[in-house]
Design a protein around this motif. Structure first.
Motif, mmCIF file in Angstrom:
data_model
loop_
_atom_site.group_PDB
_atom_site.id
_atom_site.type_symbol
_atom_site.label_atom_id
_atom_site.label_comp_id
_atom_site.label_asym_id
_atom_site.label_seq_id
_atom_site.Cartn_x
_atom_site.Cartn_y
_atom_site.Cartn_z
ATOM 1 N N LYS A 86 0.837 -1.197 0.000
ATOM 2 C CA LYS A 86 0.000 0.000 0.000
ATOM 3 C C LYS A 86 0.873 1.248 0.000
ATOM 4 O O LYS A 86 2.042 1.203 0.371
ATOM 5 C CB LYS A 86 -0.966 0.014 1.182
ATOM 6 C CG LYS A 86 -0.336 0.052 2.542
ATOM 7 C CD LYS A 86 -1.437 0.005 3.599
ATOM 8 C CE LYS A 86 -0.840 0.141 4.977
ATOM 9 N NZ LYS A 86 -1.864 0.225 5.996
ATOM 10 N N ASN B 55 -4.643 3.561 2.876
ATOM 11 C CA ASN B 55 -5.284 2.378 3.434
ATOM 12 C C ASN B 55 -5.605 1.322 2.387
ATOM 13 O O ASN B 55 -6.045 0.239 2.728
ATOM 14 C CB ASN B 55 -6.579 2.767 4.159
ATOM 15 C CG ASN B 55 -6.295 3.563 5.413
ATOM 16 O OD1 ASN B 55 -5.332 3.303 6.111
ATOM 17 N ND2 ASN B 55 -7.120 4.549 5.687
ATOM 18 N N THR B 56 -5.404 1.643 1.114
ATOM 19 C CA THR B 56 -5.720 0.712 0.038
ATOM 20 C C THR B 56 -4.565 -0.252 -0.178
ATOM 21 O O THR B 56 -3.449 0.159 -0.471
ATOM 22 C CB THR B 56 -5.998 1.470 -1.274
ATOM 23 O OG1 THR B 56 -7.082 2.369 -1.061
ATOM 24 C CG2 THR B 56 -6.343 0.517 -2.395
ATOM 25 N N ILE B 57 -4.829 -1.524 0.000
ATOM 26 C CA ILE B 57 -3.839 -2.572 -0.290
ATOM 27 C C ILE B 57 -4.139 -3.037 -1.714
ATOM 28 O O ILE B 57 -5.142 -3.706 -1.955
ATOM 29 C CB ILE B 57 -3.960 -3.736 0.709
ATOM 30 C CG1 ILE B 57 -3.746 -3.232 2.137
ATOM 31 C CG2 ILE B 57 -2.968 -4.837 0.362
ATOM 32 C CD1 ILE B 57 -4.053 -4.252 3.212
ATOM 33 N N TRP B 58 -3.283 -2.672 -2.645
ATOM 34 C CA TRP B 58 -3.625 -2.880 -4.051
ATOM 35 C C TRP B 58 -3.783 -4.350 -4.402
ATOM 36 O O TRP B 58 -4.577 -4.702 -5.269
ATOM 37 C CB TRP B 58 -2.667 -2.157 -4.990
ATOM 38 C CG TRP B 58 -1.299 -2.731 -5.108
ATOM 39 C CD1 TRP B 58 -0.221 -2.398 -4.364
ATOM 40 C CD2 TRP B 58 -0.850 -3.712 -6.036
ATOM 41 N NE1 TRP B 58 0.872 -3.126 -4.767
ATOM 42 C CE2 TRP B 58 0.506 -3.946 -5.797
ATOM 43 C CE3 TRP B 58 -1.465 -4.426 -7.046
ATOM 44 C CZ2 TRP B 58 1.266 -4.857 -6.523
ATOM 45 C CZ3 TRP B 58 -0.714 -5.335 -7.772
ATOM 46 C CH2 TRP B 58 0.629 -5.536 -7.506
#
Length: 55
Positions: free
Chosen positions: A30, A35-38
């Motif tokens: 990320k 907070n975005t876990i790709w």
């Protein structure tokens, strides 16, 4: 290994992401401060018939 996404029995491909020696199972995938876990949040949209793991 930690499963991040699975399309179940319809999976055509397994994706295993390996962090570096000082990496973190989630933090390595990320953006800093994000907070975005790709691997979990974005990649399944592009490869829907998959199972995605981090190691």
């Amino acid at each position: 290994m930690t499963a991040l996404y699975s399309s179940g029995d319809e999976a055509l491909v397994d994706i295993i992401a390996v962090t570096g020696l000082a990496g973190h199972a989630y933090g390595s995938w990320k953006a800093p401060g994000g907070n975005t876990i790709w691997l979990k949040d974005l990649l399944p949209q592009d490869v829907p018939r998959s199972r995605i793991f981090t190691y």
